[in-house]
Design a protein around this motif. Structure first.
Motif, mmCIF file in Angstrom:
data_model
loop_
_atom_site.group_PDB
_atom_site.id
_atom_site.type_symbol
_atom_site.label_atom_id
_atom_site.label_comp_id
_atom_site.label_asym_id
_atom_site.label_seq_id
_atom_site.Cartn_x
_atom_site.Cartn_y
_atom_site.Cartn_z
ATOM 1 N N GLU A 75 0.842 -1.203 0.000
ATOM 2 C CA GLU A 75 0.000 0.000 0.000
ATOM 3 C C GLU A 75 0.881 1.260 0.000
ATOM 4 O O GLU A 75 0.642 2.207 -0.739
ATOM 5 C CB GLU A 75 -0.898 -0.041 1.241
ATOM 6 N N LEU A 76 1.942 1.243 0.854
ATOM 7 C CA LEU A 76 2.802 2.425 0.958
ATOM 8 C C LEU A 76 3.635 2.645 -0.297
ATOM 9 O O LEU A 76 4.017 3.763 -0.618
ATOM 10 C CB LEU A 76 3.737 2.298 2.171
ATOM 11 N N ASN A 77 3.918 1.557 -0.999
ATOM 12 C CA ASN A 77 4.796 1.657 -2.167
ATOM 13 C C ASN A 77 4.033 2.040 -3.432
ATOM 14 O O ASN A 77 4.630 2.316 -4.459
ATOM 15 C CB ASN A 77 5.530 0.329 -2.374
ATOM 16 N N PHE A 81 -1.542 8.956 -6.008
ATOM 17 C CA PHE A 81 -2.363 9.477 -7.103
ATOM 18 C C PHE A 81 -2.770 8.316 -7.996
ATOM 19 O O PHE A 81 -1.936 7.582 -8.501
ATOM 20 C CB PHE A 81 -1.568 10.503 -7.921
ATOM 21 N N LYS A 82 -4.070 8.132 -8.157
ATOM 22 C CA LYS A 82 -4.569 6.986 -8.918
ATOM 23 C C LYS A 82 -5.634 7.437 -9.895
ATOM 24 O O LYS A 82 -6.370 8.374 -9.625
ATOM 25 C CB LYS A 82 -5.261 5.992 -7.984
ATOM 26 N N ARG A 83 -5.752 6.701 -10.983
ATOM 27 C CA ARG A 83 -6.932 6.906 -11.833
ATOM 28 C C ARG A 83 -8.114 6.234 -11.148
ATOM 29 O O ARG A 83 -7.928 5.306 -10.345
ATOM 30 C CB ARG A 83 -6.725 6.306 -13.220
ATOM 31 N N VAL A 84 -9.313 6.692 -11.437
ATOM 32 C CA VAL A 84 -10.503 6.003 -10.938
ATOM 33 C C VAL A 84 -11.497 5.851 -12.082
ATOM 34 O O VAL A 84 -11.365 6.510 -13.121
ATOM 35 C CB VAL A 84 -11.198 6.772 -9.768
ATOM 36 N N GLU A 430 -7.978 -1.856 -7.169
ATOM 37 C CA GLU A 430 -6.777 -1.323 -7.815
ATOM 38 C C GLU A 430 -7.110 -0.091 -8.654
ATOM 39 O O GLU A 430 -6.435 0.934 -8.562
ATOM 40 C CB GLU A 430 -6.170 -2.413 -8.690
ATOM 41 N N ILE A 431 -8.123 -0.201 -9.503
ATOM 42 C CA ILE A 431 -8.679 0.993 -10.121
ATOM 43 C C ILE A 431 -9.987 1.257 -9.376
ATOM 44 O O ILE A 431 -10.993 0.587 -9.628
ATOM 45 C CB ILE A 431 -8.983 0.793 -11.620
ATOM 46 N N PRO A 432 -9.984 2.196 -8.444
ATOM 47 C CA PRO A 432 -11.193 2.402 -7.647
ATOM 48 C C PRO A 432 -12.405 2.720 -8.542
ATOM 49 O O PRO A 432 -12.268 3.422 -9.543
ATOM 50 C CB PRO A 432 -10.830 3.600 -6.770
ATOM 51 N N ILE A 433 -13.544 2.145 -8.177
ATOM 52 C CA ILE A 433 -14.788 2.386 -8.909
ATOM 53 C C ILE A 433 -15.669 3.280 -8.041
ATOM 54 O O ILE A 433 -16.007 2.914 -6.915
ATOM 55 C CB ILE A 433 -15.514 1.057 -9.219
ATOM 56 N N ILE A 434 -16.013 4.447 -8.571
ATOM 57 C CA ILE A 434 -16.791 5.406 -7.793
ATOM 58 C C ILE A 434 -18.193 5.504 -8.376
ATOM 59 O O ILE A 434 -18.357 5.787 -9.562
ATOM 60 C CB ILE A 434 -16.147 6.825 -7.837
ATOM 61 N N GLY A 435 -19.196 5.247 -7.536
ATOM 62 C CA GLY A 435 -20.575 5.370 -8.002
ATOM 63 C C GLY A 435 -21.402 5.994 -6.909
ATOM 64 O O GLY A 435 -20.854 6.684 -6.040
#
Ligand SMILES: *Cc1c(COP(=O)(O)O)cnc(C)c1O
Length: 467
Positions: A75-77, A81-84, A430-435
């Motif tokens: 998690e720390l590594n 900043f991630k795409r979602v 891993e790619i967060p899904i936001i709804g």
């Protein structure tokens, strides 16, 4: 239960743990500092729990500890900043990065990062150039303005535009437009920072031209109009039009400024004549200084664009604040690319992703939503119910607040567990899904989910439910 001292003595030593993890760390290329931080943090959590009598159980062996360490280190590594995947249906979602860019604009950003460029170098003369000259002409072409300037964001555009002519002077503004737009952009606060003295006129619901006229003194530096964005008054209301303000300004030789906020360069077809005024329309009405965001309806990178009469824009350019608010090369590179799309009226709605998402038909959206359902229905049959449901999406970004657009969503109802847990778990992928949750279902609005994301989305959902 053992006493606290005994339990604390059972906690492993950081250095010993790192030895056990050594081959994993080398294989995954984890910096030692990250590894230490991860191990320390896991052990600290257990220590705190012991001290607070909140311990449920301790890991029993090195293997069990190692699994916990690896999770934390992993998690720390990972970059923060991630795409979602944006399943909210809100096209200009400030919390999710507002506008996404075209492939071409993104390529220009990569070029700006990978190579040296002519950012401030005139290739014709071999002398120093200006980063603004790369975008000023296009902005003037597209808005009909005499001159233009780009700064860090629209809040900065308003700040510098007010600071330049108005320090120590009065700016007249309608009381009904002294709004807070969110993200703590408050018109009165920005005015105060600019040093301008605010003269509020009219009543909260109604302001007339004679209110402005009556407030003009020999210290008046600017007549200001602010788009109220996500706030709308209905009923017995009236505001002074740009035409009227311009006529008044001309009579008294006082410049007029309008903060448009979203500032669309074109009239979006489905919003018809009832839509907001476009930037070219406001410039055409003779407003001297017009400010708007680069990453709202324009669909570009974060920036604030100032257009208007040359004599005012030139003064703003010379303001020392301009140096502090300047845009970087990534903004110049991608803004030019997005602006170029607007030269072609026929393809701009396709080529600028923000405009494409706003203007796409609900039929197309429905097709994409159906594709996800077709991919998943059989695979997830035991785990959740998938249905196609009509919904409404929003433009967002404070733009066109009273417009909602018909759209389609895939609704997920988990067979086991709560929909709140599902929402939380999907945010952790891993790619967060936001709804959003509606009527005890988790909704993914397909207006803001792109064609090429469907396979990823399906893959993530299958993995999640089978896990
Ligand atoms: C959004 C908005 C701003 C702030 O623009 P940023 O680009 O977020 O800095 C200012 N004024 C209005 C009217 C807005 O809608």
């Amino acid at each position: 239960m053992k006493d606290k001292k005994t339990l604390l003595r059972l906690l492993p030593k950081v250095d010993e743990c790192l030895l056990v993890l050594a081959s994993y760390l080398e294989q995954e290329n984890v910096p030692l500092r990250i590894a230490k931080k991860g191990v320390q943090s896991v052990i600290d959590t257990y220590r705190q729990n012991i001290l607070n009598d909140a311990l449920e159980r301790l890991p029993e062996n090195a293997e069990e500890w190692s699994l916990l360490f690896r999770d934390k280190i992993c998690e720390l590594n990972d970059p923060l900043f991630k795409r979602v995947i944006n399943g909210t249906g809100i096209v200009i979602h400030t919390n999710l990065g507002r506008s996404i860019l075209s492939n071409e604009a993104t390529r220009q950003i990569t070029t700006a990062g990978n190579y040296y460029s002519n950012l401030e170098f005139d290739l014709k003369t071999g002398k120093r150039g200006s980063r603004y000259s790369l975008v000023e002409e296009i902005i003037c072409d597209l808005t009909g303005a005499e001159a233009a300037l780009v700064v860090n964001n629209n809040a900065a555009a308003v700040l510098i535009s007010l600071e330049t002519p108005a320090t120590g002077h009065e700016v007249i503004v309608s009381r009904g437009q002294l709004v807070e737009i969110g993200g703590s952009f408050r018109v009165p606060d920005v005015m105060e920072k600019s040093g301008a003295e605010l003269v509020e006129v009219g009543a909260t619901n109604r302001t007339h031209l004679y209110d402005f006229e009556g407030a003009i003194t020999d210290r008046t530096a600017l007549l200001l109009s602010v788009h109220t964005s996500n706030f709308r008054m209905i009923g017995f209301t009236s505001e002074v039009s740009a035409d009227e303000l311009v006529e008044l300004g001309n009579r008294h030789d006082i410049p007029v400024m309008e903060d448009l906020g979203s500032g669309s360069l074109i009239r979006l077809p489905q919003f018809g004549m009832s839509g907001e005024p476009t930037v070219p329309e406001v410039v055409g009405a003779g407003v001297d200084i017009v400010t708007f965001s680069g990453d709202k309806l324009l669909g570009g990178p974060q920036c604030g664009i100032i257009v208007g009469k040359r004599k005012y824009i030139e003064k703003i350019k010379k303001n020392p604040l301009n140096r502090a608010l300047r845009i970087d090369k990534f903004t110049v590179a991608s803004l030019e690319s997005i602006l170029r799309c607007y030269y072609d009226n026929d393809s701009v709605l396709q080529n600028v992703p923000t405009l494409r998402m706003i203007s796409q038909s609900d039929d197309l959206i429905k097709k994409r939503a159906r594709r996800l359902i077709r991919r998943l229905k059989a695979k997830l049959a035991d785990y959740c119910t998938l249905t196609l449901v009509p919904t409404v999406s929003l433009v967002g970004g404070g733009a066109l607040p009273e417009y909602s657009m018909d759209s389609w969503a895939v609704s997920l109802r988990p067979a086991r567990g709560s929909v709140n847990n599902l929402e939380r778990d999907l945010r952790a992928l891993e790619i967060p899904i936001i709804g959003r949750i509606e009527h005890d279902c988790f909704l993914l609005d397909f207006r803001t989910i792109q064609e090429h994301e469907i396979i990823e989305l399906a893959g993530e959902l299958v993995t999640y439910f089978n896990y």
